[in-house]
Enzyme design. Structure first.
Site, PDB file in Angstrom:
ATOM      1  N   HIS A 162      -4.846  -0.744   6.184  1.00 11.36           N
ATOM      2  CA  HIS A 162      -4.482   0.012   7.387  1.00 11.36           C
ATOM      3  C   HIS A 162      -5.479  -0.063   8.548  1.00 11.36           C
ATOM      4  CE1 HIS A 162      -7.140   2.818   5.432  1.00 11.36           C
ATOM      5  NE2 HIS A 162      -6.245   3.296   4.613  1.00 11.36           N
ATOM      6  N   ASP A 203       1.441   2.598   3.622  1.00 14.13           N
ATOM      7  CA  ASP A 203       0.516   3.677   3.253  1.00 14.13           C
ATOM      8  C   ASP A 203       1.287   4.981   3.067  1.00 14.13           C
ATOM      9  OD1 ASP A 203      -2.603   5.138   4.538  1.00 14.13           O
ATOM     10  OD2 ASP A 203      -1.720   5.064   2.544  1.00 14.13           O
ATOM     11  N   HIS A 218       1.418   5.321  -2.102  1.00 11.42           N
ATOM     12  CA  HIS A 218       0.919   6.304  -3.062  1.00 11.42           C
ATOM     13  C   HIS A 218       2.095   6.928  -3.787  1.00 11.42           C
ATOM     14  CE1 HIS A 218      -3.238   6.218  -1.499  1.00 11.42           C
ATOM     15  NE2 HIS A 218      -2.637   5.919  -0.367  1.00 11.42           N
ATOM     16  N   LEU A 219       2.185   6.671  -5.090  1.00 13.24           N
ATOM     17  CA  LEU A 219       3.297   7.227  -5.872  1.00 13.24           C
ATOM     18  C   LEU A 219       2.895   8.490  -6.633  1.00 13.24           C
ATOM     19  CD1 LEU A 219       5.015   3.955  -7.149  1.00 13.24           C
ATOM     20  CD2 LEU A 219       5.582   5.359  -5.172  1.00 13.24           C
ATOM     21  N   ARG A 220       1.630   8.811  -6.589  1.00  9.43           N
ATOM     22  CA  ARG A 220       1.104  10.112  -7.042  1.00  9.43           C
ATOM     23  C   ARG A 220       1.214  10.399  -8.534  1.00  9.43           C
ATOM     24  NH1 ARG A 220      -1.706  10.552  -2.448  1.00  9.43           N
ATOM     25  NH2 ARG A 220      -0.540  11.413  -0.695  1.00  9.43           N
ATOM     26  N   HIS A 277       3.168  14.446   0.716  1.00 13.31           N
ATOM     27  CA  HIS A 277       2.470  15.716   0.499  1.00 13.31           C
ATOM     28  C   HIS A 277       3.481  16.829   0.418  1.00 13.31           C
ATOM     29  CE1 HIS A 277      -1.703  14.533   0.743  1.00 13.31           C
ATOM     30  NE2 HIS A 277      -1.397  13.725   1.742  1.00 13.31           N
ATOM     31  N   ASP A 322      -9.070   3.458  -2.548  1.00  9.66           N
ATOM     32  CA  ASP A 322      -8.400   3.967  -1.349  1.00  9.66           C
ATOM     33  C   ASP A 322      -8.459   5.473  -1.158  1.00  9.66           C
ATOM     34  OD1 ASP A 322      -5.212   4.631  -0.051  1.00  9.66           O
ATOM     35  OD2 ASP A 322      -6.857   3.721   1.067  1.00  9.66           O
ATOM     36  N   HIS A 358       0.830  -1.203   0.000  1.00  5.92           N
ATOM     37  CA  HIS A 358       0.000   0.000   0.000  1.00  5.92           C
ATOM     38  C   HIS A 358       0.860   1.246   0.000  1.00  5.92           C
ATOM     39  CE1 HIS A 358      -3.851   1.929   1.895  1.00  5.92           C
ATOM     40  NE2 HIS A 358      -3.174   2.825   1.221  1.00  5.92           N
ATOM     41  N   GLY A 366      -1.919  12.336   5.858  1.00  6.75           N
ATOM     42  CA  GLY A 366      -0.924  11.437   5.258  1.00  6.75           C
ATOM     43  C   GLY A 366       0.457  11.580   5.841  1.00  6.75           C
TER      44      GLY A 366
END
Lengths: 334, 440
Positions: free
Chosen positions: B236, B309, B66-68, B313, B156, B64, B328
């Site tokens: 999570h 996760d 986030h590579l954005r 940001h 998600d 899990h 985040g």
């Protein structure tokens, strides 16, 4: 040797009363959760001096003439803003007043930028009211020279209100330790309640919260270092037994639409302070309200204007207490 | 093709095959060639690493993160995110589809795979959306997405609130044979919540996210999974109540797996005091009671995997009023440090930690990518080497990730990844390790 900067003019202006700022440890006034009892006493003593100035025909001293105070209000408020501006002017400070409508925030001018701008323009003290908790902490974190007074940040804190409430009680009762204070109303969403809980516990008062369960903050049942210990009693008659002080909070009817309040009739029946209920407290128990009062909603007009009410004194004391804080922040060494 | 790598005399920890002792391992042609107590030098030229005192385990798998990219390249790109992953010891990561465009149809998935093959230094497996644009209204074409290469489905960040829609989505996913990965949160109960509802939210005057908001959603998801036979993976989980629900569901045979993040295992709601937006995350940081239950859940197999996760940001998204700040934590490069602090306090064994970072997540990924998370001969040569005793200080400025949003700035940790190998190539190493060339 006192650490405050005194000029002879100040001494005369304060009628020779020396204001001892040695115990004052705050650069900003954001919350009462990190005050010492000595600092609170310093505020009270200083406010006494300011009261004297406010009784004169010429209610002005030049003490803070080297100071610029800006009120930056993101929420409308006539009473607190006027109180601060009056306080600043009585002390001879220059005042700036910004009332930011919600749309400015939406336009993207950030709080951080606005505070930085005020500091660049030469403001020494920023009095900030904002709808979001923690806003004054954020403002304080970006200032390098200016000082911040929290005039209310969302549900979180309203330290100057609590200080003037406590000052009012102290003037009447002579002490705060051991007195029983009952706070009635929407505690969960009340910055006035939170700040009074911190301040009064610090000074040794015994606090009882009286509200329906949906209007109480979560997590109060356990004893914790993170919050003062308070008693909870949702039956108003039981709560008022032996109370020395009754503090009534304003009801916000929008909470009803959020499913948090029983209907108006039910709330009034269970939680409105009227003469019969007040009679259950100690004789001469004091009645406080931060204002504005919704007469006959959370409190009857008779009680609000009655002999036990100190509501109008709170407002007058507010100016003195805010003068005291402006003085301590600008003259204190921190 | 690079030279074979011989890793000598390391403490090999491979829970998938039950190895937990000193040994040596040879990586050749992108695969694990052999593994033994004694080291035998290969016949040809090779590189050698003396792993005395170091732990050698399969490359970590993050279910899990986030590579954005595409869409939010200011926060992170596949280039920077995979380098952050490698630095954190991860050789496989599963990237969430809340990108712009979201991964809700084959074309964006193909785009992401192109970027991955161009910019990534490790294995990146995409997760597809459950619904179009993650709106929670129309189910995606799951079969086409599966063919495009996704390993599961998730909206998600946005829970699927419509019970009927989730019911149908699970039935489709069951046909396709891939898991539904759900962020469990009842939006009505949790509406406006910023942090855990409790004494800290009472103190700070912030709207709270009650634990029951997560538990209500988990209960619903478990019941639907039971009714449909679908494979459900719970993202999570964060509360003691959630652990209990999953435990009971597994006892009655529901096909469910669960993951927990390093921050939910180590940080409590008190980290938010002072309005620290770096500690603002969903689900929120909870209490010691929840941490104890989550650790117990790892211990008795209720929780299958640890996943970061990782949610990078920009600074602007975090330096603002608390209620406006983004949720985040950037976690790829602090995960191992946090987990090792539990190992050093004896709240988590090294073996269990490695299990939940390797064998556990590999089992969730399942047959679509076999052989992951193990150092068995024939498995891909994905290896993570760590120094369990080295002390270091967290410095966000030194992160490979663009996301510097961590509450752990300045924290002292003991235990760090010193080298990461992906398919037989070094993708991360720090100055302390030397792969010495041995020419023949």
């Amino acid at each position: 040797m006192t650490a405050s900067r005194f000029e002879p003019a100040d001494m005369r202006a304060m009628e020779g009363q020396l204001i001892d700022t040695r115990l004052w440890q705050h650069r900003h006034v954001l919350d009462l959760d990190d005050f010492s009892p000595e600092e609170v006493s310093t505020v009270f003593d200083t406010a006494n001096v300011m009261q004297e100035i406010l009784r004169r025909p010429v209610k002005k001293v030049p003490t803070l003439r080297d100071c610029t105070v800006a009120t930056l209000f993101y929420e409308p408020s006539t009473r607190t803003r006027l109180s601060f501006e009056t306080a600043a002017k009585r002390l001879g400070a220059d005042t700036l007043s910004l009332v930011v409508t919600a749309s400015s925030v939406a336009k993207g001018e950030s709080l951080v930028d606005t505070v930085a701008t005020l500091e660049s323009v030469g403001v020494d003290i920023v009095v900030l009211r904002h709808s979001l908790a923690g806003a004054s902490h954020l403002a304080a974190s970006v200032t390098s020279r200016a000082k911040v007074i929290n005039a209310g940040d969302g549900w979180h804190a309203h330290p100057t209100q609590a200080l003037l409430d406590m000052y009012t009680l102290w003037r009447h009762c002579g002490k705060l330790a051991g007195i029983k204070v009952v706070i009635i109303g929407d505690i969960k969403h009340s910055r006035v309640a939170r700040s009074n809980i911190w301040g009064l516990s610090l000074m040794g008062a015994y606090i009882v919260l009286c509200a329906p369960p949906t209007l109480l903050p979560e997590g109060l049942g356990i004893s914790s270092l993170n919050f003062p210990s308070v008693a909870v009693e949702s039956n108003l008659a039981l709560a008022l037994n032996d109370a020395d002080v009754v503090m009534v909070l304003r009801v916000q009817w929008e909470r009803h639409s959020q499913g948090l309040l029983p209907g108006p009739q039910e709330y009034i029946r269970h939680y409105r302070l009227d003469e019969d209920k007040l009679a259950l407290a100690r004789p001469n128990a004091l009645v406080l309200h931060p204002g504005p009062v919704n007469e006959d909603v959370e409190i009857t007009a008779k009680v609000a204007r009655g002999p036990q009410s100190v509501i109008s004194e709170q407002v007058t004391n507010g100016v003195a207490v805010r003068m005291a804080l402006l003085y301590l922040l600008s003259r204190g060494v921190v | 093709m690079s030279w074979p790598i011989l890793i000598k005399n390391g403490h090999i920890v491979d829970p998938a095959t039950g190895w937990d002792s000193v040994g040596s391992i040879l990586l050749e042609d992108g695969k694990v060639a052999w593994r033994d107590k004694a080291a035998q030098a290969p016949a040809s030229n090779y590189e050698e690493l003396d792993a005395t005192g170091l732990v050698v385990c399969p490359g970590f798998i993050d279910l899990h993160c986030h590579l954005r990219e595409p869409g939010y390249e200011d926060q992170e790109t596949i280039y920077t995110g995979t380098r952050a992953a490698a630095r954190g010891g991860f050789t496989t990561v599963c990237c969430m589809p809340n990108t712009d465009p979201p991964l809700d149809s084959p074309a964006p998935v193909a785009l992401v795979k192109d970027i991955i093959s161009r910019d990534s230094i490790i294995r990146v497996l995409p997760i597809g959306c459950i619904t179009r644009s993650r709106q929670g209204k129309t189910i995606v074409e799951m079969d086409r997405l599966a063919a495009a290469g996704v390993i599961g489905f998730s909206d998600d960040g946005a829970p699927v609130s419509d019970n009927y829609l989730m019911y149908q989505a699970m039935r489709y996913a069951e046909e396709v044979g891939l898991p539904i990965i759900e962020h469990s949160e009842d939006l009505a109960i949790g509406s406006g919540g910023q942090i855990n509802e409790g004494i800290i939210s009472a103190r700070l005057g912030l709207a709270g996210l009650p634990q029951v908001a997560e538990e209500v959603a988990i209960a619903r998801n478990l019941l639907l999974a039971r009714a449909t036979g679908a494979r459900l993976h719970l993202a999570h989980i964060s509360t003691a109540g959630s652990v209990e629900l999953v435990r009971r569901a597994k006892e009655i045979g529901v096909n469910v797996s669960a993951e927990v993040t390093p921050h939910h295992l180590t940080l409590t709601e008190e980290w938010v005091l002072g309005y620290n937006t770096m500690a603002k995350v969903k689900p929120p940081l909870r209490t010691w009671n929840d941490i104890e239950a989550l650790l117990q859940g790892l211990e008795d197999g209720v929780i299958d995997a640890i996943a970061t996760d990782h949610a990078p940001h920009t600074a602007t998204e975090k330096q603002c009023e608390f209620a406006q700040a983004a949720f985040g934590i950037s976690g790829l490069e602090t995960a191992l440090g946090s987990l090792m602090s539990l190992v050093h306090k004896q709240k988590l064994s090294l073996l269990l930690m490695v299990d939940k970072l390797t064998r556990g997540p590999a089992a969730v990924i399942g047959d679509k990518y076999p052989g992951l998370g193990t150092l068995a001969p024939g498995a891909p040569a994905d290896v993570t080497i760590l120094d369990p005793e080295r002390e270091w200080v967290v410095s966000a400025a030194s992160f490979c990730s663009k996301g510097k949003n961590t509450p752990l700035e300045g924290e002292h940790f003991k235990g760090v990844v010193v080298a990461t190998i992906y398919q037989g190539e070094e993708v991360y190493q720090d100055d302390s390790v030397q792969f010495k060339g041995r020419a023949k």
